[in-house]
Design an enzyme around this catalytic site. Structure first.
Site, short mmCIF file in Angstrom:
data_model
loop_
_atom_site.label_atom_id
_atom_site.label_comp_id
_atom_site.label_asym_id
_atom_site.label_seq_id
_atom_site.Cartn_x
_atom_site.Cartn_y
_atom_site.Cartn_z
N ARG A 59 0.81 -1.57 -0.25
CA ARG A 59 0.40 -0.12 0.40
C ARG A 59 0.73 1.36 0.00
O ARG A 59 2.17 0.91 0.56
CB ARG A 59 -0.95 0.07 1.62
CG ARG A 59 -1.78 0.92 1.28
CD ARG A 59 -2.79 1.29 2.51
NE ARG A 59 -3.60 0.01 2.40
CZ ARG A 59 -4.38 -0.80 2.38
NH1 ARG A 59 -4.99 0.36 1.57
NH2 ARG A 59 -5.03 -1.93 2.41
N VAL A 134 -5.81 -13.19 -1.12
CA VAL A 134 -5.48 -13.89 -2.36
C VAL A 134 -6.69 -15.28 -2.41
O VAL A 134 -5.99 -15.97 -2.73
CB VAL A 134 -3.96 -14.67 -1.56
CG1 VAL A 134 -3.65 -14.81 -3.05
CG2 VAL A 134 -3.17 -13.48 -1.16
N GLU A 139 -11.43 -11.09 2.26
CA GLU A 139 -10.82 -10.81 2.53
C GLU A 139 -11.61 -10.83 4.05
O GLU A 139 -12.48 -10.44 4.46
CB GLU A 139 -10.40 -9.52 2.40
CG GLU A 139 -8.78 -9.23 2.93
CD GLU A 139 -8.56 -7.52 3.03
OE1 GLU A 139 -8.03 -7.23 4.11
OE2 GLU A 139 -8.64 -7.69 1.90
N GLU A 144 -5.35 -5.41 12.63
CA GLU A 144 -5.13 -4.32 11.64
C GLU A 144 -4.56 -3.38 13.03
O GLU A 144 -5.68 -2.86 13.55
CB GLU A 144 -5.57 -3.47 10.59
CG GLU A 144 -5.61 -4.79 9.40
CD GLU A 144 -5.93 -4.21 8.26
OE1 GLU A 144 -5.71 -4.02 7.37
OE2 GLU A 144 -7.77 -3.77 8.34
N GLU A 234 1.88 -1.83 6.77
CA GLU A 234 1.89 -1.11 5.89
C GLU A 234 1.49 0.33 7.04
O GLU A 234 0.88 0.51 7.69
CB GLU A 234 0.06 -1.60 5.08
CG GLU A 234 -0.15 -3.04 4.65
CD GLU A 234 -1.43 -3.59 4.20
OE1 GLU A 234 -2.06 -2.22 4.06
OE2 GLU A 234 -1.74 -4.61 4.58
#
EC number: 3.2.1.178
Length: 510
Positions: A59, A134, A139, A144, A234
């Site tokens: 990202r 993936v 997802e 996070e 990220e």
């Protein structure tokens, strides 16, 4: 297995892993080795992991850099680094100036499995994430986490936030993400916490914190496709994908290895299979000391060698080394703790030809047994990992105990009886004797609650962590020939001591 450094004053092994959810009727949990990793080697296991993200660059303004995910000191380290100064790019929100890290599983994760990982977040204004993607349309973000947001007004909430989410793509594009959150008792950058996820069904996702279920999501559509398991970091320059506006990472923090690294202690994955996990052990004498004796042949008692090399049926009478304490294993069944050295009886991996030994420092898979009562004071003991019964051949005198029995008859049966517990004075004496392990000499001073350690010369410091991963004691700098550690300030509980090179042991203060 992580190398044991030394025995401490209050020597009691401890299991700090999270408790698995109760399996459904007629099922038991079985470890999925290809998706599990203790990260104890000197390099990342390339049979299990990519050390970058082969399916996505990352990202902006960060890209994944191959090698920024690496194994050392018993951890998977995901290190985010400075590629160039943000002042040197035209747009620091879009142009790449941060090298992020990712580790992606080579084996796909499946619905029905239980996933848990113990890690500490970085102290960056970046995510430290454990997630699944993936596939074609879905997802699942287990967490996070923002360890140290640059936006000062978010310091009071985001570092404590356990945020989960689901996203929908492909044939389900247009569906809004569905997530929820839980406030943790401490900051993710300061603590090792265990984050669990039971993909119970395509229509039910359960999330766990230190073994306790804390959140549940019913996804907008069934999530039934296999996905890759991912750890990564990220940059989120804007509020997007369910992540708040956190601010860009600070270059000085990206240069600081004490702040720029997400550290994963382990990841363990389990699937449900038919059977029961050592549930026949309900009649085991939990908490009692017992002896075990061959039922025929030379009729000797099983001895736990103090050096942890093997169990051998050589005792003519029951003395200290012929006593074992029966304890409940956290995943079902029992463990046996040898009175000779305070270690747990264990197999040596899946090799059934190697002796069973008293060398376990915690209640792991190698130390899990099923207790099967045979009546008339007889018992058979099955190792859950190997699926084999402990065996003492009647045809051998001083027989070495091995996990080789295909059935629970004859050589695989032992006469057992309860024995007296070691007296308090005996136990105290054992705790206070001088220990020498791998050349490291350790001796305590009970009056002052200090520990003297010799044989660690040249080690770069040591640290003590409590059971949640919080650092509670440390000694910095290069260690000398003799070091002393004051443990008087520690409360009762389980602790981990680790040297700068990663050598460690578990202990308990009573």
């Amino acid at each position: 297995m992580k190398k044991v450094l030394l025995f401490l004053i209050f020597l009691v092994s401890a299991n700090l892993s999270a408790q698995l959810p109760s399996p459904t009727n007629g099922k038991k949990w079985e470890k999925v080795e290809q998706l599990s990793d203790e990260f104890n080697g000197n390099s990342i296991d390339t049979n299990k992991w990519y050390d970058y993200h082969p399916f996505w660059e990352g990202r902006a303004p960060s890209n994944f850099k191959k090698g920024n995910a690496f194994v050392s000191d018993g951890f998977l380290n995901l290190r985010s680094t400075l590629r160039k100064e943000p002042s040197s790019v035209q747009d620091p929100f879009k142009d790449i100036w941060v090298d992020a890290a990712a580790a992606v599983s080579k084996t796909k994760a499946q619905p029905g499995y239980y996933y848990e990982a113990r890690f500490k977040a970085s102290s960056l204004s970046m995510t430290s994430s454990f997630w699944f993607r993936v596939g074609q349309f879905s997802e699942i973000d287990v967490i996070e986490h923002i360890g140290n947001p640059s936006k000062e007004n978010r310091q009071d909430d985001l570092p404590y936030q356990y945020h989960v989410n689901t996203h929908y793509y492909g044939k389900h594009a247009g569906l809004q993400p569905l997530g929820t959150e839980y406030k943790m008792p401490g900051r993710g950058r300061d603590n090792f916490y265990t984050y669990g996820f039971w993909w119970k069904s395509p229509n039910e996702l359960l999330f766990y914190f230190n073994g306790k279920q804390v959140m549940r999501i019913v996804p907008r559509v069934p999530l039934d496709e296999e996905l890759r398991m991912i750890f990564d970091t990220e940059v989120f320059p804007f509020a997007t994908a369910g992540v708040a506006n956190i601010g860009l990472p600070k270059p000085e923090n990206l240069r600081d290895n004490s702040k720029n690294t997400m550290k994963v202690d382990w990841v363990r994955v389990y699937k449900l299979v038919d059977g029961t996990a050592a549930e026949d052990s309900s009649d085991a004498p939990i908490g009692s000391y017992i002896s075990l004796k061959k039922t025929q042949g030379d009729g000797k008692f099983v001895t736990g060698e103090k050096d942890g090399s093997q169990l051998v049926a050589r005792g003519s009478t029951v003395q200290s080394w012929e006593k074992f304490k029966v304890e409940k294993h956290p995943k079902g069944g029992i463990t046996l703790k040898a009175n000779s050295n305070g270690k747990y009886v264990q197999v040596q991996g899946s090799d059934i030809n190697k002796p069973v030994r008293a060398a376990g420092d915690f209640q792991g898979d190698w130390e899990q047994f099923e207790w099967k009562s045979k009546g008339n004071g007889l018992v058979a003991l099955k190792n859950v990992l190997t699926g084999k019964w402990l065996q003492a051949p009647w045809t051998e005198n001083n027989a070495i105990i091995r996990p080789k029995g295909p059935v629970d008859n004859g050589w695989e049966t032992f006469a057992w009886k309860k024995e007296t517990s070691p007296t308090a004075s005996t136990a105290l004496s054992a705790q206070l004797e001088t220990k020498t392990v791998d050349g490291i000499r350790v001796y305590p001073s009970p009056a002052s609650e200090t520990l003297t350690i010799e044989g660690v010369e040249g080690e770069n410091g040591l640290r003590v962590f409590d059971s949640t991963g919080n650092p509670v004691l440390k000694k910095e700098g290069i260690l000398g020939r003799k070091e002393r550690l004051n443990v008087s300030g520690l409360i009762k509980g389980n602790y981990l001591l680790r040297t700068g090179s990663g050598e460690q042991t578990w202990f308990q203060k009573n």
